[in-house]
Design a protein around this motif. Sequence first.
Motif, mmCIF file in Angstrom:
data_model
loop_
_atom_site.group_PDB
_atom_site.id
_atom_site.type_symbol
_atom_site.label_atom_id
_atom_site.label_comp_id
_atom_site.label_asym_id
_atom_site.label_seq_id
_atom_site.Cartn_x
_atom_site.Cartn_y
_atom_site.Cartn_z
ATOM 1 N N LEU A 86 26.603 -0.863 -111.279
ATOM 2 C CA LEU A 86 27.770 -0.118 -110.801
ATOM 3 C C LEU A 86 27.408 1.363 -110.622
ATOM 4 C CD1 LEU A 86 30.948 -0.479 -110.373
ATOM 5 C CD2 LEU A 86 31.169 0.370 -112.694
ATOM 6 N N HIS A 87 26.739 1.900 -111.626
ATOM 7 C CA HIS A 87 26.322 3.299 -111.601
ATOM 8 C C HIS A 87 25.337 3.540 -110.455
ATOM 9 C CE1 HIS A 87 24.078 6.797 -113.704
ATOM 10 N NE2 HIS A 87 25.181 7.269 -113.169
ATOM 11 N N LYS A 88 24.368 2.636 -110.329
ATOM 12 C CA LYS A 88 23.367 2.768 -109.267
ATOM 13 C C LYS A 88 24.028 2.706 -107.891
ATOM 14 C CE LYS A 88 19.885 0.098 -110.016
ATOM 15 N NZ LYS A 88 19.117 -1.162 -110.027
ATOM 16 N N ALA A 89 24.953 1.784 -107.719
ATOM 17 C CA ALA A 89 25.635 1.640 -106.431
ATOM 18 C C ALA A 89 26.462 2.883 -106.110
ATOM 19 C CB ALA A 89 26.523 0.399 -106.439
ATOM 20 N N ALA A 90 27.092 3.471 -107.132
ATOM 21 C CA ALA A 90 27.879 4.689 -106.908
ATOM 22 C C ALA A 90 26.976 5.807 -106.395
ATOM 23 C CB ALA A 90 28.581 5.111 -108.201
ATOM 24 N N LEU A 101 33.300 3.197 -100.215
ATOM 25 C CA LEU A 101 32.906 1.789 -100.171
ATOM 26 C C LEU A 101 33.045 1.287 -98.739
ATOM 27 C CD1 LEU A 101 34.572 0.573 -103.417
ATOM 28 C CD2 LEU A 101 32.245 -0.027 -102.794
ATOM 29 N N PRO A 102 32.087 0.503 -98.250
ATOM 30 C CA PRO A 102 32.186 -0.002 -96.883
ATOM 31 C C PRO A 102 33.266 -1.080 -96.762
ATOM 32 C CG PRO A 102 30.250 -0.899 -97.971
ATOM 33 C CD PRO A 102 30.835 0.119 -98.909
ATOM 34 N N ALA A 103 34.012 -1.043 -95.653
ATOM 35 C CA ALA A 103 35.054 -2.046 -95.393
ATOM 36 C C ALA A 103 34.447 -3.204 -94.621
ATOM 37 C CB ALA A 103 36.211 -1.405 -94.618
ATOM 38 N N ASP A 104 33.437 -3.833 -95.226
ATOM 39 C CA ASP A 104 32.681 -4.852 -94.513
ATOM 40 C C ASP A 104 32.010 -5.766 -95.532
ATOM 41 O OD1 ASP A 104 31.112 -5.690 -91.902
ATOM 42 O OD2 ASP A 104 29.627 -5.429 -93.483
ATOM 43 N N VAL A 105 32.199 -7.075 -95.376
ATOM 44 C CA VAL A 105 31.708 -8.019 -96.378
ATOM 45 C C VAL A 105 30.190 -7.938 -96.545
ATOM 46 C CG1 VAL A 105 31.584 -10.434 -97.064
ATOM 47 C CG2 VAL A 105 33.618 -9.586 -95.928
ATOM 48 N N GLU A 106 29.480 -7.913 -95.435
ATOM 49 C CA GLU A 106 28.015 -7.933 -95.522
ATOM 50 C C GLU A 106 27.477 -6.641 -96.136
ATOM 51 O OE1 GLU A 106 26.318 -10.593 -95.193
ATOM 52 O OE2 GLU A 106 28.218 -11.561 -94.721
ATOM 53 N N ALA A 107 28.091 -5.513 -95.780
ATOM 54 C CA ALA A 107 27.651 -4.237 -96.342
ATOM 55 C C ALA A 107 27.956 -4.173 -97.840
ATOM 56 C CB ALA A 107 28.314 -3.076 -95.610
ATOM 57 N N LEU A 108 29.116 -4.688 -98.244
ATOM 58 C CA LEU A 108 29.442 -4.748 -99.668
ATOM 59 C C LEU A 108 28.427 -5.613 -100.408
ATOM 60 C CD1 LEU A 108 33.313 -5.216 -99.418
ATOM 61 C CD2 LEU A 108 32.162 -3.292 -100.515
ATOM 62 N N ARG A 109 28.088 -6.720 -99.788
ATOM 63 C CA ARG A 109 27.194 -7.706 -100.395
ATOM 64 C C ARG A 109 25.819 -7.122 -100.691
ATOM 65 N NH1 ARG A 109 24.533 -10.604 -102.443
ATOM 66 N NH2 ARG A 109 24.224 -12.856 -102.413
ATOM 67 N N ARG A 110 25.418 -6.107 -99.942
ATOM 68 C CA ARG A 110 24.094 -5.509 -100.136
ATOM 69 C C ARG A 110 24.053 -4.549 -101.319
ATOM 70 N NH1 ARG A 110 24.393 -3.410 -94.927
ATOM 71 N NH2 ARG A 110 24.581 -5.178 -93.499
ATOM 72 N N LEU A 111 25.205 -4.141 -101.848
ATOM 73 C CA LEU A 111 25.206 -3.185 -102.967
ATOM 74 C C LEU A 111 24.813 -3.894 -104.268
ATOM 75 C CD1 LEU A 111 28.503 -1.321 -102.083
ATOM 76 C CD2 LEU A 111 26.190 -0.358 -102.026
ATOM 77 N N GLY A 120 33.702 -10.811 -101.313
ATOM 78 C CA GLY A 120 34.914 -11.403 -100.756
ATOM 79 C C GLY A 120 36.169 -10.865 -101.427
ATOM 80 N N ALA A 121 36.095 -10.671 -102.743
ATOM 81 C CA ALA A 121 37.264 -10.180 -103.474
ATOM 82 C C ALA A 121 37.609 -8.749 -103.053
ATOM 83 C CB ALA A 121 37.005 -10.246 -104.989
ATOM 84 N N ILE A 122 36.617 -7.865 -103.022
ATOM 85 C CA ILE A 122 36.884 -6.473 -102.652
ATOM 86 C C ILE A 122 37.349 -6.394 -101.192
ATOM 87 C CG2 ILE A 122 35.875 -4.182 -102.326
ATOM 88 C CD1 ILE A 122 33.956 -4.827 -104.628
ATOM 89 N N ALA A 123 36.654 -7.117 -100.295
ATOM 90 C CA ALA A 123 37.010 -7.072 -98.877
ATOM 91 C C ALA A 123 38.456 -7.518 -98.662
ATOM 92 C CB ALA A 123 36.048 -7.938 -98.060
#
Length: 354
Positions: A86-90, A101-111, A120-123
Amino acid sequence: MPDISTSLLDWYDQNARQLPWRSDISPYRTWVSEIMLQQTQVDTVIPYFERFILRFPDLPSLARASQADVLREWEGLGYYGRARNLHKAAQLLCQEHNCQLPADVEALRRLPGIGRYTAGAIASIAFGIAAPALDANIRRVLSRLLELREPAGSPAGEKILWEAAGRFLSQHRPGDHNQALMELGALVCTPKAPGCQRCPLSGECLAYAHGSQNDLPARAEKPAVPHFIVTAAVIQQGDKVLVAQRPQGGLLGGLWEFPGGKLETSDPDLPACLRREIREELGVEVCVGQSLGVFRHAYTHFRITLHAFACSLPPGEDIPVSEAVRWVTPSELAGFPMGKVDRLIARSLQARAA
DNA sequence: GACGCGTGGTC
DNA sequence: TGACCAAGCGT
Protein backbone atom coordinates in the motif's frame (compact mmCIF):
# COMPACT_ATOMS: atom_id res chain seq x y z
CA MET A 1 -29.27 -17.41 -15.91
CA PRO A 2 -31.79 -15.58 -13.69
CA ASP A 3 -31.69 -11.85 -13.06
CA ILE A 4 -30.70 -11.72 -9.41
CA SER A 5 -29.63 -8.09 -9.35
CA THR A 6 -33.02 -6.45 -8.75
CA SER A 7 -33.94 -8.46 -5.67
CA LEU A 8 -30.33 -8.39 -4.50
CA LEU A 9 -30.10 -4.58 -4.69
CA ASP A 10 -33.51 -4.18 -3.04
CA TRP A 11 -32.30 -6.34 -0.17
CA TYR A 12 -29.03 -4.39 0.04
CA ASP A 13 -30.84 -1.05 0.17
CA GLN A 14 -32.77 -2.33 3.20
CA ASN A 15 -30.01 -4.26 4.96
CA ALA A 16 -26.62 -2.70 4.20
CA ARG A 17 -24.59 -2.03 7.33
CA GLN A 18 -23.34 1.47 7.92
CA LEU A 19 -19.58 1.10 7.64
CA PRO A 20 -16.93 3.84 7.86
CA TRP A 21 -15.81 3.40 4.25
CA ARG A 22 -19.40 3.59 2.99
CA SER A 23 -19.62 7.26 3.97
CA ASP A 24 -17.47 9.97 2.37
CA ILE A 25 -16.63 7.56 -0.44
CA SER A 26 -13.41 8.44 -2.22
CA PRO A 27 -11.05 6.32 -4.30
CA TYR A 28 -8.40 6.59 -1.56
CA ARG A 29 -10.74 5.50 1.25
CA THR A 30 -12.14 2.68 -0.89
CA TRP A 31 -8.61 1.53 -1.70
CA VAL A 32 -7.44 1.52 1.94
CA SER A 33 -10.56 -0.32 3.06
CA GLU A 34 -10.29 -2.96 0.33
CA ILE A 35 -6.64 -3.69 1.17
CA MET A 36 -7.46 -3.98 4.87
CA LEU A 37 -10.44 -6.23 4.11
CA GLN A 38 -8.33 -8.77 2.20
CA GLN A 39 -8.68 -12.01 4.21
CA THR A 40 -9.90 -9.96 7.16
CA GLN A 41 -13.39 -9.58 8.56
CA VAL A 42 -15.28 -6.29 8.72
CA ASP A 43 -15.41 -6.07 12.51
CA THR A 44 -11.65 -6.46 12.75
CA VAL A 45 -10.99 -3.82 10.12
CA ILE A 46 -13.23 -1.00 11.38
CA PRO A 47 -10.99 0.39 14.17
CA TYR A 48 -7.86 0.03 12.03
CA PHE A 49 -9.51 1.89 9.17
CA GLU A 50 -10.59 4.74 11.44
CA ARG A 51 -7.11 5.15 12.94
CA PHE A 52 -5.35 4.80 9.60
CA ILE A 53 -7.49 7.47 7.93
CA LEU A 54 -6.96 9.85 10.84
CA ARG A 55 -3.20 9.33 10.61
CA PHE A 56 -3.00 9.30 6.79
CA PRO A 57 -6.11 11.21 5.59
CA ASP A 58 -5.15 11.27 1.92
CA LEU A 59 -2.83 9.72 -0.60
CA PRO A 60 -0.04 12.34 -0.34
CA SER A 61 0.15 11.95 3.44
CA LEU A 62 0.53 8.19 3.05
CA ALA A 63 3.18 8.59 0.37
CA ARG A 64 5.20 10.95 2.60
CA ALA A 65 5.11 8.65 5.64
CA SER A 66 7.93 6.29 6.61
CA GLN A 67 7.42 2.56 6.25
CA ALA A 68 7.83 2.14 10.01
CA ASP A 69 4.98 4.61 10.65
CA VAL A 70 2.74 2.75 8.20
CA LEU A 71 3.61 -0.63 9.74
CA ARG A 72 2.91 0.70 13.22
CA GLU A 73 -0.62 1.69 12.17
CA TRP A 74 -1.00 -1.78 10.65
CA GLU A 75 0.38 -3.64 13.67
CA GLY A 76 -2.00 -6.40 14.77
CA LEU A 77 -3.85 -6.58 11.46
CA GLY A 78 -1.55 -9.21 9.94
CA TYR A 79 -0.36 -9.87 6.38
CA TYR A 80 2.08 -6.98 6.63
CA GLY A 81 2.96 -7.22 2.94
CA ARG A 82 -0.37 -5.45 2.41
CA ALA A 83 0.92 -2.40 4.30
CA ARG A 84 4.28 -2.45 2.54
CA ASN A 85 2.58 -2.66 -0.86
CA LEU A 86 0.00 0.00 0.00
CA HIS A 87 2.81 2.36 0.98
CA LYS A 88 4.83 1.50 -2.13
CA ALA A 89 1.82 2.03 -4.39
CA ALA A 90 1.10 5.42 -2.78
CA GLN A 91 4.65 6.53 -3.53
CA LEU A 92 4.38 5.26 -7.12
CA LEU A 93 1.11 7.11 -7.66
CA CYS A 94 2.52 10.38 -6.31
CA GLN A 95 5.60 10.07 -8.50
CA GLU A 96 3.82 9.16 -11.71
CA HIS A 97 0.06 9.70 -11.50
CA ASN A 98 -0.40 13.06 -9.80
CA CYS A 99 -1.35 11.32 -6.54
CA GLN A 100 -4.53 9.92 -8.11
CA LEU A 101 -5.80 6.35 -8.31
CA PRO A 102 -6.47 5.38 -11.93
CA ALA A 103 -10.13 4.93 -12.93
CA ASP A 104 -9.27 1.83 -14.91
CA VAL A 105 -9.32 -1.86 -13.99
CA GLU A 106 -6.12 -2.81 -15.79
CA ALA A 107 -4.17 0.17 -14.44
CA LEU A 108 -5.38 -0.58 -10.90
CA ARG A 109 -4.40 -4.21 -11.36
CA ARG A 110 -0.79 -3.22 -12.05
CA LEU A 111 -0.35 -1.52 -8.66
CA PRO A 112 1.39 -3.55 -5.94
CA GLY A 113 -1.13 -5.20 -3.63
CA ILE A 114 -4.02 -4.94 -6.07
CA GLY A 115 -5.07 -8.22 -7.66
CA ARG A 116 -8.07 -9.26 -9.67
CA TYR A 117 -10.56 -8.96 -6.81
CA THR A 118 -9.36 -5.61 -5.45
CA ALA A 119 -9.12 -4.03 -8.91
CA GLY A 120 -12.75 -4.99 -9.59
CA ALA A 121 -13.88 -3.82 -6.16
CA ILE A 122 -12.21 -0.39 -6.37
CA ALA A 123 -13.25 0.14 -10.01
CA SER A 124 -16.90 -0.69 -9.32
CA ILE A 125 -17.27 0.93 -5.86
CA ALA A 126 -15.19 4.08 -6.30
CA PHE A 127 -15.56 4.69 -10.04
CA GLY A 128 -18.85 3.01 -11.01
CA ILE A 129 -17.14 0.79 -13.59
CA ALA A 130 -19.00 -2.45 -14.38
CA ALA A 131 -16.19 -4.78 -13.24
CA PRO A 132 -16.91 -8.06 -11.44
CA ALA A 133 -15.34 -8.97 -8.09
CA LEU A 134 -14.93 -12.42 -6.56
CA ASP A 135 -14.06 -12.85 -2.90
CA ALA A 136 -14.72 -15.61 -0.39
CA ASN A 137 -18.27 -14.36 0.28
CA ILE A 138 -19.22 -14.13 -3.38
CA ARG A 139 -17.61 -17.52 -4.06
CA ARG A 140 -19.86 -19.05 -1.43
CA VAL A 141 -23.02 -17.25 -2.58
CA LEU A 142 -22.50 -18.11 -6.24
CA SER A 143 -21.38 -21.69 -5.50
CA ARG A 144 -24.70 -22.26 -3.75
CA LEU A 145 -26.78 -20.31 -6.27
CA LEU A 146 -25.37 -22.43 -9.12
CA GLU A 147 -24.93 -25.54 -6.94
CA LEU A 148 -21.35 -25.70 -8.14
CA ARG A 149 -19.70 -29.05 -7.48
CA GLU A 150 -16.20 -27.93 -8.42
CA PRO A 151 -14.25 -26.86 -5.33
CA ALA A 152 -14.08 -23.06 -5.05
CA GLY A 153 -10.42 -22.25 -5.52
CA SER A 154 -9.84 -24.98 -8.10
CA PRO A 155 -8.97 -23.70 -11.58
CA ALA A 156 -12.23 -25.02 -13.07
CA GLY A 157 -14.30 -23.62 -10.23
CA GLU A 158 -12.61 -20.23 -10.43
CA LYS A 159 -13.29 -19.95 -14.16
CA ILE A 160 -16.97 -20.69 -13.71
CA LEU A 161 -17.33 -18.33 -10.74
CA TRP A 162 -15.60 -15.35 -12.41
CA GLU A 163 -17.77 -15.81 -15.49
CA ALA A 164 -20.88 -15.99 -13.35
CA ALA A 165 -19.85 -12.89 -11.40
CA GLY A 166 -19.56 -11.03 -14.70
CA ARG A 167 -22.83 -12.29 -16.14
CA PHE A 168 -24.90 -11.51 -13.04
CA LEU A 169 -23.35 -8.06 -12.54
CA SER A 170 -25.65 -5.04 -12.60
CA GLN A 171 -24.48 -2.57 -15.26
CA HIS A 172 -26.40 0.17 -13.49
CA ARG A 173 -25.05 -0.20 -9.93
CA PRO A 174 -21.99 -2.47 -10.18
CA GLY A 175 -20.38 -1.23 -6.95
CA ASP A 176 -23.53 -1.79 -4.90
CA HIS A 177 -24.08 -5.13 -6.64
CA ASN A 178 -20.62 -6.40 -5.65
CA GLN A 179 -20.98 -5.10 -2.10
CA ALA A 180 -24.48 -6.58 -1.87
CA LEU A 181 -23.20 -10.06 -2.73
CA MET A 182 -20.48 -9.74 -0.10
CA GLU A 183 -22.94 -8.37 2.45
CA LEU A 184 -25.29 -11.26 1.72
CA GLY A 185 -22.45 -13.73 2.19
CA ALA A 186 -21.40 -12.11 5.46
CA LEU A 187 -24.89 -11.72 6.98
CA VAL A 188 -27.16 -14.39 5.44
CA CYS A 189 -25.39 -16.89 3.18
CA THR A 190 -22.88 -17.76 5.92
CA PRO A 191 -20.51 -20.77 5.91
CA LYS A 192 -22.48 -22.49 8.68
CA ALA A 193 -26.23 -22.33 9.23
CA PRO A 194 -27.07 -20.10 6.26
CA GLY A 195 -30.26 -18.04 6.71
CA CYS A 196 -32.05 -19.24 3.57
CA GLN A 197 -35.45 -18.26 5.06
CA ARG A 198 -34.50 -14.58 4.88
CA CYS A 199 -32.42 -14.74 1.69
CA PRO A 200 -33.64 -12.63 -1.26
CA LEU A 201 -32.13 -15.16 -3.69
CA SER A 202 -33.53 -18.39 -2.21
CA GLY A 203 -36.09 -18.60 -5.01
CA GLU A 204 -33.28 -18.78 -7.58
CA CYS A 205 -30.85 -20.86 -5.51
CA LEU A 206 -30.21 -24.38 -6.80
CA ALA A 207 -28.53 -25.47 -3.57
CA TYR A 208 -31.56 -24.36 -1.55
CA ALA A 209 -33.89 -26.12 -3.97
CA HIS A 210 -32.00 -29.37 -3.40
CA GLY A 211 -31.09 -28.83 0.26
CA SER A 212 -27.36 -28.95 -0.45
CA GLN A 213 -26.48 -25.49 0.91
CA ASN A 214 -24.68 -26.89 3.95
CA ASP A 215 -22.35 -28.96 1.75
CA LEU A 216 -21.32 -26.06 -0.47
CA PRO A 217 -18.95 -24.64 -1.46
CA ALA A 218 -17.01 -27.87 -1.95
CA ARG A 219 -13.56 -27.67 -0.41
CA ALA A 220 -10.22 -29.28 -1.13
CA GLU A 221 -8.56 -31.14 1.74
CA LYS A 222 -6.14 -29.12 3.78
CA PRO A 223 -2.70 -30.39 4.85
CA ALA A 224 -1.87 -30.88 8.52
CA VAL A 225 -0.49 -27.87 10.37
CA PRO A 226 3.04 -28.39 11.76
CA HIS A 227 3.96 -27.32 15.29
CA PHE A 228 7.38 -25.79 16.07
CA ILE A 229 9.12 -25.15 19.37
CA VAL A 230 10.97 -21.83 19.15
CA THR A 231 13.10 -19.72 21.47
CA ALA A 232 13.58 -15.97 21.76
CA ALA A 233 16.30 -14.00 23.54
CA VAL A 234 15.72 -10.81 25.49
CA ILE A 235 19.36 -9.75 25.62
CA GLN A 236 19.80 -7.14 28.32
CA GLN A 237 22.68 -4.70 28.80
CA GLY A 238 22.24 -2.01 31.41
CA ASP A 239 18.70 -0.66 31.00
CA LYS A 240 18.49 -1.61 27.31
CA VAL A 241 17.40 -4.67 25.36
CA LEU A 242 18.29 -5.80 21.86
CA VAL A 243 15.76 -5.93 19.01
CA ALA A 244 16.36 -7.01 15.41
CA GLN A 245 14.39 -6.24 12.25
CA ARG A 246 13.13 -9.14 10.15
CA PRO A 247 13.94 -9.16 6.41
CA GLN A 248 11.37 -7.42 4.16
CA GLY A 249 10.17 -10.38 2.12
CA GLY A 250 9.01 -13.13 4.43
CA LEU A 251 6.98 -13.77 7.56
CA LEU A 252 6.43 -10.56 9.58
CA GLY A 253 8.70 -8.75 7.09
CA GLY A 254 9.97 -5.36 8.25
CA LEU A 255 8.74 -5.93 11.80
CA TRP A 256 11.04 -6.07 14.84
CA GLU A 257 11.59 -9.06 17.11
CA PHE A 258 13.60 -10.53 19.91
CA PRO A 259 16.04 -12.77 18.03
CA GLY A 260 15.90 -16.57 18.26
CA GLY A 261 14.58 -19.46 16.23
CA LYS A 262 13.35 -23.03 15.91
CA LEU A 263 14.43 -25.88 18.13
CA GLU A 264 16.36 -28.38 15.97
CA THR A 265 16.71 -32.07 16.75
CA SER A 266 20.45 -31.47 17.20
CA ASP A 267 19.83 -29.00 20.05
CA PRO A 268 20.33 -30.66 23.47
CA ASP A 269 17.90 -28.25 25.16
CA LEU A 270 16.21 -24.86 24.83
CA PRO A 271 19.17 -22.74 26.06
CA ALA A 272 21.46 -24.54 23.61
CA CYS A 273 19.02 -23.80 20.80
CA LEU A 274 18.99 -20.16 21.74
CA ARG A 275 22.79 -19.89 22.01
CA ARG A 276 23.09 -21.47 18.54
CA GLU A 277 20.51 -19.14 17.00
CA ILE A 278 22.14 -16.02 18.47
CA ARG A 279 25.55 -17.24 17.37
CA GLU A 280 24.25 -17.71 13.82
CA GLU A 281 22.30 -14.44 13.66
CA LEU A 282 24.50 -12.05 15.64
CA GLY A 283 27.86 -13.79 15.90
CA VAL A 284 28.12 -13.77 19.68
CA GLU A 285 27.81 -16.24 22.56
CA VAL A 286 25.09 -15.28 25.03
CA CYS A 287 24.46 -16.42 28.58
CA VAL A 288 20.90 -17.75 28.82
CA GLY A 289 19.22 -16.87 32.10
CA GLN A 290 15.73 -17.16 33.56
CA SER A 291 12.58 -17.88 31.59
CA LEU A 292 10.42 -14.87 30.68
CA GLY A 293 7.43 -16.95 29.75
CA VAL A 294 5.97 -19.45 27.30
CA PHE A 295 3.76 -18.19 24.47
CA ARG A 296 1.58 -20.20 22.12
CA HIS A 297 0.57 -18.75 18.78
CA ALA A 298 -1.15 -20.07 15.65
CA TYR A 299 -0.15 -18.72 12.26
CA THR A 300 -2.00 -19.72 9.11
CA HIS A 301 0.22 -22.63 8.13
CA PHE A 302 1.91 -23.61 11.38
CA ARG A 303 1.74 -23.27 15.12
CA ILE A 304 4.46 -22.33 17.59
CA THR A 305 5.26 -22.61 21.27
CA LEU A 306 7.76 -19.88 22.05
CA HIS A 307 10.05 -19.92 25.08
CA ALA A 308 11.46 -16.49 25.93
CA PHE A 309 14.61 -16.16 28.05
CA ALA A 310 16.45 -13.30 29.67
CA CYS A 311 19.97 -13.30 28.27
CA SER A 312 23.17 -11.37 28.85
CA LEU A 313 26.49 -10.85 27.13
CA PRO A 314 29.65 -12.25 28.71
CA PRO A 315 32.20 -9.61 29.83
CA GLY A 316 34.03 -8.21 26.85
CA GLU A 317 31.47 -9.40 24.29
CA ASP A 318 29.48 -6.81 22.33
CA ILE A 319 27.00 -6.68 19.48
CA PRO A 320 27.50 -4.01 16.83
CA VAL A 321 24.36 -1.98 16.11
CA SER A 322 23.19 -1.56 12.51
CA GLU A 323 20.11 -0.59 10.52
CA ALA A 324 18.51 -3.85 11.62
CA VAL A 325 19.94 -4.31 15.15
CA ARG A 326 19.24 -1.82 17.93
CA TRP A 327 19.65 -1.44 21.69
CA VAL A 328 16.55 0.24 23.13
CA THR A 329 14.92 0.87 26.49
CA PRO A 330 11.67 -1.00 27.19
CA SER A 331 9.66 2.22 26.86
CA GLU A 332 11.09 2.78 23.36
CA LEU A 333 9.81 -0.61 22.17
CA ALA A 334 6.38 0.89 21.47
CA GLY A 335 7.89 2.74 18.51
CA PHE A 336 9.01 -0.46 16.80
CA PRO A 337 6.35 -2.39 14.82
CA MET A 338 6.12 -5.99 16.06
CA GLY A 339 4.08 -9.15 15.57
CA LYS A 340 1.71 -10.48 18.17
CA VAL A 341 4.04 -12.61 20.30
CA ASP A 342 6.96 -10.19 20.37
CA ARG A 343 4.59 -7.38 21.34
CA LEU A 344 3.39 -9.50 24.26
CA ILE A 345 7.00 -9.95 25.39
CA ALA A 346 7.72 -6.25 24.88
CA ARG A 347 4.73 -5.26 26.98
CA SER A 348 5.77 -7.62 29.79
CA LEU A 349 9.20 -5.94 29.81
CA GLN A 350 7.62 -2.50 29.99
CA ALA A 351 5.45 -3.63 32.90
CA ARG A 352 8.49 -5.10 34.63
CA ALA A 353 10.53 -1.92 34.16
CA ALA A 354 7.74 0.33 35.40
C1' DG B 1 0.08 -23.26 -10.21
C1' DA B 2 1.27 -24.16 -5.56
C1' DC B 3 2.78 -22.10 -1.69
C1' DG B 4 3.77 -18.38 1.84
C1' DC B 5 1.70 -14.82 4.23
C1' DG B 6 -1.25 -12.93 10.53
C1' DT B 7 -4.61 -12.53 13.43
C1' DG B 8 -9.09 -12.88 15.80
C1' DG B 9 -13.65 -14.92 16.19
C1' DT B 10 -16.46 -19.01 16.45
C1' DC B 11 -18.03 -23.44 17.74
C1' DT C 1 -9.06 -26.53 22.58
C1' DG C 2 -8.15 -27.18 18.04
C1' DA C 3 -10.02 -26.69 13.45
C1' DC C 4 -12.18 -23.68 10.52
C1' DC C 5 -12.84 -19.38 8.44
C1' DA C 6 -12.09 -14.59 6.76
C1' DA C 7 -13.84 -8.12 1.29
C1' DG C 8 -6.50 -12.12 -1.74
C1' DC C 9 -1.88 -11.13 -3.46
C1' DG C 10 2.92 -12.03 -4.86
C1' DT C 11 6.21 -15.15 -6.38
